[in-house]
Write an enzyme that holds these catalytic residues in place. Structure first.
Site, PDB file in Angstrom:
ATOM      1  N   LYS A 259       0.867  -1.188   0.000  1.00 46.04           N
ATOM      2  CA  LYS A 259       0.000   0.000   0.000  1.00 46.04           C
ATOM      3  C   LYS A 259       0.895   1.228   0.000  1.00 46.04           C
ATOM      4  O   LYS A 259       1.817   1.350   0.806  1.00 46.04           O
ATOM      5  CB  LYS A 259      -0.866  -0.015   1.286  1.00 46.04           C
ATOM      6  CG  LYS A 259      -1.812   1.155   1.393  1.00 46.04           C
ATOM      7  CD  LYS A 259      -3.155   0.819   0.793  1.00 46.04           C
ATOM      8  CE  LYS A 259      -3.983   2.041   0.451  1.00 46.04           C
ATOM      9  NZ  LYS A 259      -3.638   2.705  -0.811  1.00 46.04           N
TER      10      LYS A 259
ATOM     11  N   GLN B 196       7.341   3.927   3.948  1.00 47.28           N
ATOM     12  CA  GLN B 196       5.948   3.482   4.028  1.00 47.28           C
ATOM     13  C   GLN B 196       5.809   2.233   4.908  1.00 47.28           C
ATOM     14  O   GLN B 196       4.772   2.041   5.551  1.00 47.28           O
ATOM     15  CB  GLN B 196       5.459   3.198   2.599  1.00 47.28           C
ATOM     16  CG  GLN B 196       3.962   3.243   2.400  1.00 47.28           C
ATOM     17  CD  GLN B 196       3.415   4.644   2.202  1.00 47.28           C
ATOM     18  OE1 GLN B 196       4.018   5.451   1.518  1.00 47.28           O
ATOM     19  NE2 GLN B 196       2.275   4.944   2.794  1.00 47.28           N
TER      20      GLN B 196
ATOM     21  N   LYS C 193       5.554   3.583   8.474  1.00 48.73           N
ATOM     22  CA  LYS C 193       4.366   4.430   8.594  1.00 48.73           C
ATOM     23  C   LYS C 193       3.103   3.573   8.626  1.00 48.73           C
ATOM     24  O   LYS C 193       2.248   3.730   9.487  1.00 48.73           O
ATOM     25  CB  LYS C 193       4.322   5.367   7.376  1.00 48.73           C
ATOM     26  CG  LYS C 193       3.157   6.318   7.367  1.00 48.73           C
ATOM     27  CD  LYS C 193       3.059   7.054   6.050  1.00 48.73           C
ATOM     28  CE  LYS C 193       4.383   7.637   5.631  1.00 48.73           C
ATOM     29  NZ  LYS C 193       4.278   8.640   4.588  1.00 48.73           N
TER      30      LYS C 193
ATOM     31  N   LYS D  83       5.318   1.719  -3.199  1.00 49.45           N
ATOM     32  CA  LYS D  83       5.246   3.078  -3.754  1.00 49.45           C
ATOM     33  C   LYS D  83       5.508   2.948  -5.245  1.00 49.45           C
ATOM     34  O   LYS D  83       6.197   2.034  -5.689  1.00 49.45           O
ATOM     35  CB  LYS D  83       6.318   3.965  -3.111  1.00 49.45           C
ATOM     36  CG  LYS D  83       6.067   5.438  -3.281  1.00 49.45           C
ATOM     37  CD  LYS D  83       5.155   5.990  -2.201  1.00 49.45           C
ATOM     38  CE  LYS D  83       4.766   7.419  -2.486  1.00 49.45           C
ATOM     39  NZ  LYS D  83       4.011   8.023  -1.377  1.00 49.45           N
TER      40      LYS D  83
ATOM     41  N   ASP E  74      -0.159  10.723  -4.802  1.00 50.12           N
ATOM     42  CA  ASP E  74       0.994  11.375  -4.168  1.00 50.12           C
ATOM     43  C   ASP E  74       1.241  12.623  -5.019  1.00 50.12           C
ATOM     44  O   ASP E  74       0.324  13.088  -5.723  1.00 50.12           O
ATOM     45  CB  ASP E  74       2.214  10.431  -4.140  1.00 50.12           C
ATOM     46  CG  ASP E  74       3.350  10.949  -3.256  1.00 50.12           C
ATOM     47  OD1 ASP E  74       3.246  10.843  -2.032  1.00 50.12           O
ATOM     48  OD2 ASP E  74       4.342  11.478  -3.791  1.00 50.12           O
TER      49      ASP E  74
ATOM     50  N   ASN F 285      -1.945  19.106  -2.030  1.00 53.77           N
ATOM     51  CA  ASN F 285      -2.948  18.428  -1.210  1.00 53.77           C
ATOM     52  C   ASN F 285      -2.628  18.485   0.290  1.00 53.77           C
ATOM     53  O   ASN F 285      -3.469  18.906   1.095  1.00 53.77           O
ATOM     54  CB  ASN F 285      -3.065  16.968  -1.685  1.00 53.77           C
ATOM     55  CG  ASN F 285      -3.973  16.159  -0.790  1.00 53.77           C
ATOM     56  OD1 ASN F 285      -3.517  15.396   0.046  1.00 53.77           O
ATOM     57  ND2 ASN F 285      -5.272  16.349  -0.901  1.00 53.77           N
TER      58      ASN F 285
HETATM   59  P1  NAP Z   1       0.953  17.751  -4.448  1.00 52.09           P
HETATM   60  O1  NAP Z   1      -0.515  17.890  -4.227  1.00 52.09           O
HETATM   61  O2  NAP Z   1       1.450  17.443  -5.794  1.00 52.09           O
HETATM   62  O3  NAP Z   1       1.634  19.080  -3.894  1.00 52.09           O
HETATM   63  C1  NAP Z   1       3.019  19.268  -3.823  1.00 52.09           C
HETATM   64  C2  NAP Z   1       3.229  20.742  -3.554  1.00 52.09           C
HETATM   65  O4  NAP Z   1       4.591  20.991  -3.217  1.00 52.09           O
HETATM   66  C3  NAP Z   1       2.927  21.621  -4.761  1.00 52.09           C
HETATM   67  O5  NAP Z   1       2.402  22.837  -4.315  1.00 52.09           O
HETATM   68  C4  NAP Z   1       4.324  21.809  -5.374  1.00 52.09           C
HETATM   69  O6  NAP Z   1       4.448  22.955  -6.191  1.00 52.09           O
HETATM   70  C5  NAP Z   1       5.098  21.982  -4.107  1.00 52.09           C
HETATM   71  N1  NAP Z   1       6.531  21.776  -4.273  1.00 52.09           N
HETATM   72  C6  NAP Z   1       7.198  20.805  -4.934  1.00 52.09           C
HETATM   73  N2  NAP Z   1       8.518  20.954  -4.791  1.00 52.09           N
HETATM   74  C7  NAP Z   1       8.679  22.052  -4.015  1.00 52.09           C
HETATM   75  C8  NAP Z   1       9.794  22.718  -3.481  1.00 52.09           C
HETATM   76  N3  NAP Z   1      11.035  22.291  -3.729  1.00 52.09           N
HETATM   77  N4  NAP Z   1       9.571  23.804  -2.678  1.00 52.09           N
HETATM   78  C9  NAP Z   1       8.329  24.240  -2.419  1.00 52.09           C
HETATM   79  N5  NAP Z   1       7.231  23.651  -2.910  1.00 52.09           N
HETATM   80  C10 NAP Z   1       7.412  22.575  -3.682  1.00 52.09           C
HETATM   81  O7  NAP Z   1       1.565  16.618  -3.487  1.00 52.09           O
HETATM   82  P2  NAP Z   1       1.059  16.156  -2.051  1.00 52.09           P
HETATM   83  O8  NAP Z   1       0.202  14.971  -2.221  1.00 52.09           O
HETATM   84  O9  NAP Z   1       0.573  17.321  -1.287  1.00 52.09           O
HETATM   85  O10 NAP Z   1       2.425  15.624  -1.419  1.00 52.09           O
HETATM   86  C11 NAP Z   1       3.344  16.483  -0.744  1.00 52.09           C
HETATM   87  C12 NAP Z   1       4.275  15.661   0.122  1.00 52.09           C
HETATM   88  O11 NAP Z   1       3.510  14.917   1.088  1.00 52.09           O
HETATM   89  C13 NAP Z   1       5.122  14.618  -0.585  1.00 52.09           C
HETATM   90  O12 NAP Z   1       6.341  14.464   0.086  1.00 52.09           O
HETATM   91  C14 NAP Z   1       4.298  13.357  -0.436  1.00 52.09           C
HETATM   92  O13 NAP Z   1       5.072  12.184  -0.576  1.00 52.09           O
HETATM   93  C15 NAP Z   1       3.818  13.533   0.977  1.00 52.09           C
HETATM   94  N6  NAP Z   1       2.633  12.750   1.358  1.00 52.09           N
HETATM   95  C16 NAP Z   1       1.478  12.893   0.669  1.00 52.09           C
HETATM   96  C17 NAP Z   1       0.371  12.168   1.065  1.00 52.09           C
HETATM   97  C18 NAP Z   1      -0.980  12.344   0.406  1.00 52.09           C
HETATM   98  O14 NAP Z   1      -1.948  11.793   0.922  1.00 52.09           O
HETATM   99  N7  NAP Z   1      -1.084  13.089  -0.673  1.00 52.09           N
HETATM  100  C19 NAP Z   1       0.459  11.273   2.159  1.00 52.09           C
HETATM  101  C20 NAP Z   1       1.656  11.179   2.865  1.00 52.09           C
HETATM  102  C21 NAP Z   1       2.741  11.920   2.439  1.00 52.09           C
HETATM  103  P3  NAP Z   1       4.319  22.885  -7.802  1.00 52.09           P
HETATM  104  O15 NAP Z   1       2.860  22.983  -8.039  1.00 52.09           O
HETATM  105  O16 NAP Z   1       5.116  24.033  -8.260  1.00 52.09           O
HETATM  106  O17 NAP Z   1       4.912  21.560  -8.212  1.00 52.09           O
END
Ligand code: NAP
Length: 459
Positions: free
Chosen positions: A103, A124, A127, A139, A179, A254
């Protein structure tokens, strides 16, 4: 005296074992710097566990837990709107299935490579174990860049990606989610293609689906909300809270959006957020409705916020966001956003607590600096586990063919985050470092998987 000698011998044996296995992992994966960073961070915490549990050494747990059960790498060919053919690389790392089906999310970003996939899948494992739910760890993703692509190009790419991936996943085998770069639109296309290829409707093969089409209410909010719930538990323990605190959240995707929302609901003033181009600073507090519209609906850049809020400032270097004074920092964008220098600046500006919403957003050196300086530190594998926890709830709802209300999901999420906090805290105390939740999370997660690996035999 003899007792003392035995304790010292056990410690030495544990240190030698951890060192030996790390050297093996390093030799086997010499170019995978993110994966090596993630393994080193865990290994450092686990020395006292091996001193107490020689059976884990006898069962080769560390050698086995650092080698993925399977890595699938594949070609993804697709045609753009002008008829030009492109080729990307797809991955799925099926790291560990001792607690349940693999997962973990799928990431579409040009930086995706084998090291990043492996570090994310490795994190993961611990976690998912911390959530207490029956889920293993995986992943996946691709080096495809969704930015600037048309709706149809995204659809063609995701369908091509899923045509190969569908051979390796299933509701009891491997259940992906979103992600970076993968939200409910991309999940919808992948889910549709999977069912088309299988000739049926397998609701449980994907999580993070649209709540109107088999998804769980509250999944979109879960990672950001969960991070704030975890940090609030940690703050309360030290007579602090989000109320009236100044907060910085990196990213505007997100996780960031819903971390901002929950922090604001708890009375915090969130003054800055970012995207990969730069950051905005609004001393009056970020207007989240504007951010949501710009990023979720219109897919615009964060600088456009200043068009509607002229009192806000925009700076075109996203990493400088950490130079703004704050009480609480929530890095929610990507890996290694906070290094030693950023850590020193945050501390000099009065940082009290940090919660990792993103995966591995702080370097090992930065984490050490925070811990040495008494900053309350909520590590990613515990703090951001709310997303996968609600994904597991989505699997349960799909199996039962019923749906819980947002309130029910949120209550369950709060309970899961509170339980995770308690198990990290108690493992940290038990192993002699109370308040070190990095160590607590690593140990608590590890023990669950290690026991299952012993029970399932050498394989
Ligand atoms: P997302 O919706 O694609 O958002 C990522 C955000 O980070 C976007 O605003 C992106 O900007 C920005 N970004 C990327 N690189 C950056 C940098 N170097 N400096 C500042 N901003 C930056 O992704 P997400 O799902 O929120 O995931 C974010 C993080 O949380 C990741 O590490 C992911 O693995 C982790 N995570 C996510 C989930 C989940 O449920 N989604 C669960 C656990 C962990 P741009 O639009 O310019 O690319």
């Amino acid at each position: 005296m003899t007792n003392m000698n035995t304790i010292q011998e056990n410690r030495k044996r544990a240190n030698d074992y951890v060192h030996e296995v790390y050297e093996l992992v390093r030799k086997r994966n010499p170019d995978e710097k993110e994966f090596l960073q993630a393994t080193r961070e865990i290994f450092d915490s686990l020395r006292p566990v091996f001193a107490k549990h020689p059976e884990y050494i006898r069962n080769g747990i560390l050698e086995r837990i650092t080698e993925p059960e399977r890595i699938i790498s594949f070609r993804v060919a697709w045609e753009d709107d002008k008829g030009k053919v492109h080729v990307n690389r797809g991955f799925r790392v099926q790291f560990n299935s001792d607690l349940g089906p693999y997962k973990g999310g799928i990431r579409f970003h040009p930086s995706v490579n084998s090291s990043i996939m492996k570090f994310l899948a490795f994190e993961q494992i611990f976690k998912n174990a911390l959530t207490g739910q029956p889920i293993g760890a995986g992943k996946g993703g691709s080096d495809f860049d969704p930015k600037g692509k048309s709706e149809r190009e995204i659809m063609r790419f995701t369908q091509s990606f899923m045509t190969e991936l569908s051979k390796h996943i299933g509701p009891d085998i491997d259940v992906p989610a979103g992600d970076i770069g993968v939200g409910k639109r991309e999940i919808g296309y992948m889910f549709g293609q999977y069912n088309r290829l299988k000739g049926g409707y397998e609701a449980g093969v994907f999580t993070g689906k649209d709540p109107n089409h088999g998804g769980s209410l509250g999944r979109k909010e879960a990672t950001g909300y969960g991070t704030v719930y975890f940090v609030e538990e940690m703050l309360n323990e030290h007579n602090l809270s989000f109320k009236d605190s100044t907060v910085i959240v990196s990213g505007s995707g997100n996780v960031s959006t819903y971390a901002i929302e929950k922090a604001q609901q708890l009375g915090a003033k969130v003054v800055a957020c970012s995207d990969s181009s730069g950051y905005i600073y609004d001393k009056n507090g970020i207007d989240l409705n504007t951010v949501k519209r710009l990023k979720e609906v219109e897919q615009k850049r964060i600088w456009e916020y200043t068009k509607e809020h002229p009192e806000a400032e925009y700076y075109d270097n996203c990493s400088d966001i950490w130079s703004i004074p704050c009480d609480i920092a929530l890095p929610c964008a990507t890996q290694n956003e906070i290094d030693e220098m950023a850590a020193h600046i945050l501390i000099a500006n009065g940082l009290k607590a940090l919660g990792e919403g993103a995966n591995m957003p702080c370097t090992i050196e930065a984490i050490d600096i925070f811990l040495e300086n008494g900053v309350l530190f909520a590590p990613a594998k515990a703090a951001n586990a709310g997303g996968v926890a609600v994904s597991a709830m989505e699997m349960s709802q799909n199996s039962m063919r019923l749906g819980w209300t947002s309130e029910e999901v949120d209550e369950r999420l709060k309970t899961v985050m509170s339980n995770i906090y308690e198990s990290c805290k108690s493992a940290a105390e038990q192993y002699g470092e109370p308040d070190n939740l990095v160590m607590g999370a690593n140990i608590a997660g590890f023990l669950k998987v290690a026991d299952a690996m012993v029970a399932h035999g050498i394989r």
